[in-house]
Design a protein around this motif. Structure first.
Motif, PDB file in Angstrom:
ATOM      1  N   TYR C   7     -36.866  -4.779  -9.673  1.00  0.00           N
ATOM      2  CA  TYR C   7     -36.375  -3.750 -10.591  1.00  0.00           C
ATOM      3  C   TYR C   7     -35.648  -2.665  -9.813  1.00  0.00           C
ATOM      4  N   THR C   8     -34.471  -2.304 -10.268  1.00  0.00           N
ATOM      5  CA  THR C   8     -33.758  -1.182  -9.646  1.00  0.00           C
ATOM      6  C   THR C   8     -33.210  -0.295 -10.744  1.00  0.00           C
ATOM      7  N   SER C   9     -33.460   0.986 -10.628  1.00  0.00           N
ATOM      8  CA  SER C   9     -32.801   1.904 -11.558  1.00  0.00           C
ATOM      9  C   SER C   9     -32.098   2.973 -10.751  1.00  0.00           C
ATOM     10  N   THR C  10     -30.905   3.336 -11.199  1.00  0.00           N
ATOM     11  CA  THR C  10     -30.133   4.350 -10.492  1.00  0.00           C
ATOM     12  C   THR C  10     -29.678   5.414 -11.474  1.00  0.00           C
ATOM     13  N   ASP C  40     -44.389  -2.992  -4.400  1.00  0.00           N
ATOM     14  CA  ASP C  40     -43.795  -1.983  -3.521  1.00  0.00           C
ATOM     15  C   ASP C  40     -42.783  -1.148  -4.320  1.00  0.00           C
ATOM     16  N   VAL C  41     -42.925   0.153  -4.240  1.00  0.00           N
ATOM     17  CA  VAL C  41     -41.963   1.040  -4.909  1.00  0.00           C
ATOM     18  C   VAL C  41     -41.250   1.857  -3.854  1.00  0.00           C
ATOM     19  N   ARG C  42     -39.943   1.954  -3.950  1.00  0.00           N
ATOM     20  CA  ARG C  42     -39.162   2.695  -2.978  1.00  0.00           C
ATOM     21  C   ARG C  42     -38.217   3.671  -3.664  1.00  0.00           C
ATOM     22  N   ILE C  43     -38.042   4.801  -3.063  1.00  0.00           N
ATOM     23  CA  ILE C  43     -37.152   5.806  -3.648  1.00  0.00           C
ATOM     24  C   ILE C  43     -36.078   6.155  -2.628  1.00  0.00           C
ATOM     25  N   VAL C  74     -34.402   4.065  -7.626  1.00  0.00           N
ATOM     26  CA  VAL C  74     -35.804   3.657  -7.565  1.00  0.00           C
ATOM     27  C   VAL C  74     -35.852   2.133  -7.581  1.00  0.00           C
ATOM     28  N   THR C  75     -36.529   1.565  -6.601  1.00  0.00           N
ATOM     29  CA  THR C  75     -36.665   0.119  -6.537  1.00  0.00           C
ATOM     30  C   THR C  75     -38.141  -0.245  -6.626  1.00  0.00           C
ATOM     31  N   ALA C  76     -38.472  -1.187  -7.500  1.00  0.00           N
ATOM     32  CA  ALA C  76     -39.849  -1.665  -7.575  1.00  0.00           C
ATOM     33  C   ALA C  76     -39.804  -3.185  -7.522  1.00  0.00           C
ATOM     34  N   ARG C  77     -40.594  -3.754  -6.631  1.00  0.00           N
ATOM     35  CA  ARG C  77     -40.595  -5.217  -6.579  1.00  0.00           C
ATOM     36  C   ARG C  77     -41.961  -5.750  -6.187  1.00  0.00           C
TER      37      ARG C  77
END
Lengths: 476, 311, 267
Positions: C7-10, C40-43, C74-77
């Motif tokens: 998942y990626t939201s921008t 894993d969530v990344r900002i 925001v990336t969640a995978r």
């Protein structure tokens, strides 16, 4: 109010001789020149204006600061009388805190059926976001103001609890300063318990509820809505006397997972915030998004256990007027003891039978809005005109659940100084209790509010009430 | 200290200084009008107060009584004596915890008194008394500040506000009238010029001081020198800038941090320490004053940013 | 079923952001019907200030947007093992009482439109589950799925008025109507593996109603079914506002644009 109603006068009782706590004061007073005292009273007023002890009145076109009138006759309470009140207040404060913890966790009191579920479920003051939150030290209500009225020698009633952000403590302190300056000789004759320790006690009480991992400086701050707030003077006064920063929402932001204030040297974390901003406006990210007074994210930082908010969000559910009528049950449920302080009998208009009674006896009762404060939206039946009664009847019928009713209490009187000499006026009393893991601290004294109009029962400052210094004596 | 508090102190004292300066301008204008009726003095007073445009749009034609009222008590004029004082007090309320009770009471007393005095238009006959009252109240606030406040960062921000406003004010007074000080248009001895010079000195309450220091030598260059470079004159640019520098230096030591404003003030101070009036006239008085105004404005902005007055 | 999620939201801003915060709810938890194997969530252009578990037991990160950022990504995978339990997810846990889910919210008022949709259902069905499926069908026929007719702030009533909506609107109408009939109901945000789409442009949402003796049961109005093993629950709440994957607030002028890219695939 019929003219024959006998009110208990705290100075003279029902006779003409002063009651024991007032004996020495009365002796002193009889040797004073009333004209001279009137002059001093005038000077006191200009002194208050100079020092800026004023409040802003909402809804007035000219948003000028106004003075709360100050009367120079003290309200005197014996040590023995106070000891009983103090025990009652402490019991109530502990019960309120236990109730809040329960309501925001397992809700045993609802499961036990002692308080109806609907009362919480339909209550706007109940804050679901607080469910399961552990406030630091287990404290919800760091500061509680309990409004008391007296009806006879031995009868005190709790009129309402103030568990959100009770105000008025600066008057307790400034009124005493004024009396000390005006009548030093009186304090030599009478042993009056000091109130000046309140700011220090407040600071230590707040410091005793640090979050689990505080910043090195363990900083306490007061959050004010700003200089236009009606109680701004008090916020500044307390900050000054406690030696802490007075901050506004615009001074704060989230930095390194904490709430930090913008200083001339950069951002500095705050560990305990004594907020004088209502829940709704506290955090635009979590509550009212239009609030400009609050601090976005403060509730998240709170939930993460990195700041103490005093009083905790959601405490309004404990001082709601609909909950009030259950306070005797609440006290008993959590302390296992009977409530020391009595409640005023209350009709909850949401109950159809109660509503019918209230509508039948409107001219005898005091009707209050469940969520109202400051004496606004209140009906004093015996003092109301036919038109006011009719208007209120319509309001009650339209929204009964929004109101409670109580009998018109025969509030005690204490004399005030008028041009014609001493004259009795109705009073109430708000002592201020502090609560921390170290216990309840009650400053001996409080805010005595006095209705300045003869016969009036409305003591609110926004409705023409004044204040008096409250003396708690050390018993000989 | 909170950045907002530092800003509140800074602005509180800027506004106090401003109200006092406006009162001095009115006093000078009134004096000239008395002795030289029909002069165009009020227009330049308005210009100096940076209120000419507003006056014309809000009030209209220039007329003594209306100008005085506009400068003294018009709530639509942000820089009127009353507006400035109200803003000073508003800031004082905001920084109530940083100032002593004495300072707060001096400001609050002054505000209460001025509000009463300026509740109605002031008759010409009463004007000198009213202006004297304003000066007196300013002196009381200043006295309370000096007599009761700790010499720490709080004090520094108060002083920065005072002297930045003062430097700006003096530079503006000179700039509005710079042409009468220029040698090319000077006809020494002509009555017009004497009036103009006198106004300049009066606007900074410096007539006596100047003649004391320069007996019998009222020359344009002398007056400009006095108001720009004289370190003894408490309203000169040099004096104000020296004060700003010393307060900023103290903040640098106190906080252990050097900020962009420190470089700006060092530059400005250098320029006023090294400069001579001859060089200024040679390069152009107007250009010099414009630069000074630009630099003080820049300094004001930098101080605001460097000490986090706002977000 | 083992699902991999990417998942990626921008958020892109027209003007640099002076200061801003976002609450991010993008961490599914292991519970009945789903086991999170890795996550894993990344900002980018943001910083996790703090984390906490909210009153609905959702994992929340409070993120501050980097000063003067023009975008936040925001990336969640991760990987989640799921089971098909016919939408049944068990009893209510934690401190929040069931009655709270009977409270209506601004987004889920039981307006006349809402009550009309539910009209007669109670009498027509003895079985709770059959009743709620019937409700679901009625909603989809009254408010067919169409992107663009509503937005994130549309209420249940507003969606019925506009005659079309997306999964969020369906969930809101379902919740409002279920509550009006006495069922505790809640909003669920989550991921859904769609057989016919590789790249999705939004997360999914559905509703859950609480039925005595069974517990919470899911209803995906938009797809006309109860969730199966293609569904991953992320967060729950009284409505979208409680359970939104990202909600925020920023200081600065100008508009923002959100783009989402989501891939849910069977491993």
């Amino acid at each position: 109010m019929s003219d024959e109603t006998q009110f208990f006068d705290e100075m003279f009782g029902s006779g003409t001789d002063a009651r024991a706590p007032y004996k020495r004061y009365s002796d002193w007073f009889s040797n004073e020149d009333p004209k001279g005292l009137m002059k001093e009273a005038k000077e006191a007023e200009s002194f208050f204006r100079r020092t800026g002890i004023t409040f802003n009145v909402y809804g007035q076109a000219d948003a000028e600061e106004r003075l709360i009138p100050f009367d120079i006759v003290p309200r005197i309470i014996s040590g023995k009388e106070w000891a009983r009140l103090a025990k009652g207040v402490e019991q109530r404060v502990r019960a309120i805190n236990a109730f809040l913890h329960d309501i925001y966790h397992r809700q045993e009191i609802l499961r036990a059926g002692r308080v109806p579920k609907e009362l919480i479920a339909r209550n706007e003051a109940f804050l679901p976001l607080m469910m399961g939150v552990e406030p630091p030290g287990g404290i919800y209500t760091h500061i509680v103001g309990v409004d008391l009225v007296r009806t006879s020698e031995n009868e005190f009633f709790v009129l309402e609890d103030n568990a959100r952000t009770p105000s008025g403590v600066s008057y307790m302190l400034e009124n005493r300063e004024m009396m000390l300056q005006m009548f030093p000789e009186l304090f030599g004759k009478m042993k009056v318990q000091p109130v000046s320790g309140y700011p220090t006690a407040l600071r230590s009480s707040l410091a005793a509820t640090m979050p689990p991992d505080p910043s090195p400086d363990q900083t306490v701050a007061i959050l004010t809505p700003g200089i236009h707030n009606s109680a701004y003077f008090e916020h500044a006064f307390l900050a000054d006397h406690m030696g802490v920063e007075l901050v506004e929402g615009s001074d704060l932001r989230v930095v390194d997972g904490r709430i930090a204030m913008r200083t001339t040297k950069g951002y500095k974390p705050i560990d305990v915030i004594y907020r004088r901003v209502d829940d709704e406006y506290l955090d635009p990210l979590n509550f009212n998004p239009d609030s400009l007074l609050g601090v976005p994210g403060i509730f998240d930082v709170y939930r993460a256990g990195r700041i103490t908010i005093a009083n905790a969000p959601g405490t309004g559910i404990a001082d709601d007027k609909a909950i009030y009528s259950y306070m005797p049950d609440i006290v008993e449920f959590y302390t296992g003891e009977k409530a020391i302080l009595q409640n005023v009998p209350t009709w909850r208009c949401s109950d159809p039978e109660a509503l019918a009674y209230v509508l039948d006896h409107l001219d005898e009762l005091v009707v209050k809005e469940v969520h109202g404060s400051g004496g606004y939206g209140m009906l004093v039946g015996p003092a109301a005109s036919k038109r006011e009664l009719a208007q209120f009847r319509a309001k009650l019928e339209a929204k009964p659940e929004g109101y409670i009713a109580q009998p018109t209490l025969a509030l005690s009187t204490v004399p005030i100084l008028t041009k014609a000499g001493l004259a009795p006026r109705h009073v109430d009393l708000r002592p201020f209790a502090l609560f921390s893991p170290e216990g309840v601290t009650l400053t001996p004294g409080g805010l005595t509010r006095v209705a300045l109009k003869a016969g009036s029962l409305v003591v609110n400052s926004s409705q023409g009430g004044g204040t008096k210094d409250t003396w708690v004596l050390e018993d000989d | 200290m909170l950045g907002k508090t530092a800003g509140g102190l800074f602005w509180m004292f800027r506004y106090l200084e401003r109200s006092e300066n406006i009162a001095r301008l009115i006093e000078a204008g009134f004096r000239i009008a008395l002795t030289r009726p029909g002069s165009e003095e009020w227009a330049s007073v308005l210009r100096t107060a940076a209120a000419e445009e507003l006056y014309v749009s809000q009030v209209g034609e220039i007329e003594q009584a209306r100008v005085i009222d506009f400068l003294l008590r018009d709530p639509n004029n942000q820089s009127s004596v009353m507006s400035s004082f109200a803003q000073a007090r508003q800031n004082a309320r905001m920084v109530r915890t940083a100032i002593t009770r004495e300072v707060w009471e001096a400001v609050n007393d002054a505000y209460i008194a001025l509000k009463a005095t300026l509740a109605r238009p002031v008759a010409e006959r009463d004007l000198p008394d009213v202006l004297a009252q304003i000066r007196q109240h300013s002196a009381l606030v200043r006295g309370a500040l000096h007599g009761s406040m700790l010499r720490n960062d709080v004090f520094d921000f108060c002083r920065l506000g005072t002297f930045l406003e003062r430097a700006d004010n003096t530079a503006r007074i000179l700039d509005v009238k710079y042409y009468v000080l220029l040698p090319s248009v000077t006809q020494v001895g002509s009555s017009l010029d004497n009036v103009q010079w006198e106004t300049i000195l009066r606007s900074v309450s410096g007539v006596r001081a100047y003649s004391w220091l320069n007996p019998g030598k009222a020359t344009p260059m002398g007056i400009a020198d006095f108001l720009i470079f004289d370190p003894r004159m408490p309203r000169s640019l040099r004096y104000s800038v020296t004060k700003i520098r010393s307060n900023l230096d103290m903040l640098e030591t106190d906080y252990g941090m050097r900020r962009p404003c420190h470089d700006t003030i060092a530059r400005l101070d250098q320029c006023l320490t090294d400069g001579t009036i001859e060089a200024v006239f040679e390069e152009g008085l107007h250009e010099f004053l414009t630069d000074c105004l630009k630099e003080t404005a820049r300094l004001g902005t930098e101080i605001q940013t460097d000490f986090n007055f706002t977000d | 079923m083992r699902l991999t999620i990417n998942y990626t939201s921008t958020y892109q801003f027209d003007e640099p952001v002076h200061y801003g915060l976002q609450q991010i709810r993008l961490t599914p938890k292991s519970r009945i019907g789903q086991e999170v194997l890795d996550w894993d969530v990344r900002i980018d252009q943001g910083r996790v200030e703090t984390q906490f578990s909210d009153h609905h037991a959702n994992e929340v990160s409070l993120v501050s947007i980097a000063a003067d950022a023009m975008a936040v990504k925001v990336t969640a995978r991760g990987t989640v093992e799921t089971q098909d339990l016919n939408g049944v997810v068990g009893r209510q846990k934690g401190f929040v009482p069931l009655w709270l889910f009977q409270r209506s919210t601004d987004l889920t008022r039981a307006s006349l439109n809402v009550r009309n949709i539910a009209k007669g259902l109670k009498d027509a069905h003895d079985d709770d589950i059959a009743l709620l499926h019937a409700l679901s069908e009625r909603i989809l026929s009254a408010v067919p799925y169409r992107i663009g007719a509503t937005d994130a702030a549309t209420t249940a009533d507003g969606a019925i008025e506009s005659g079309a909506g997306v999964c969020q609107d369906h969930a809101h109408i379902f919740i409002a109507a279920a509550r009006a009939m006495g069922y505790p109901a809640r909003y669920v945000s989550g991921f859904l593996m769609m057989n016919d789409t590789d790249h999705q442009e939004a997360t999914h949402a559905w509703a859950e109603a609480h039925i005595d003796g069974i517990g919470w049961v899911g209803f995906d109005v938009s797809n006309g079914i109860s969730p199966d093993d293609r569904y991953v629950r992320i967060a729950t709440g009284l409505d979208y506002r409680d359970a939104a994957p990202i909600s925020g607030l920023r200081f600065g002028s100008g508009d923002e644009r959100l783009s989402v890219d989501l891939i849910v695939a069977q491993q």
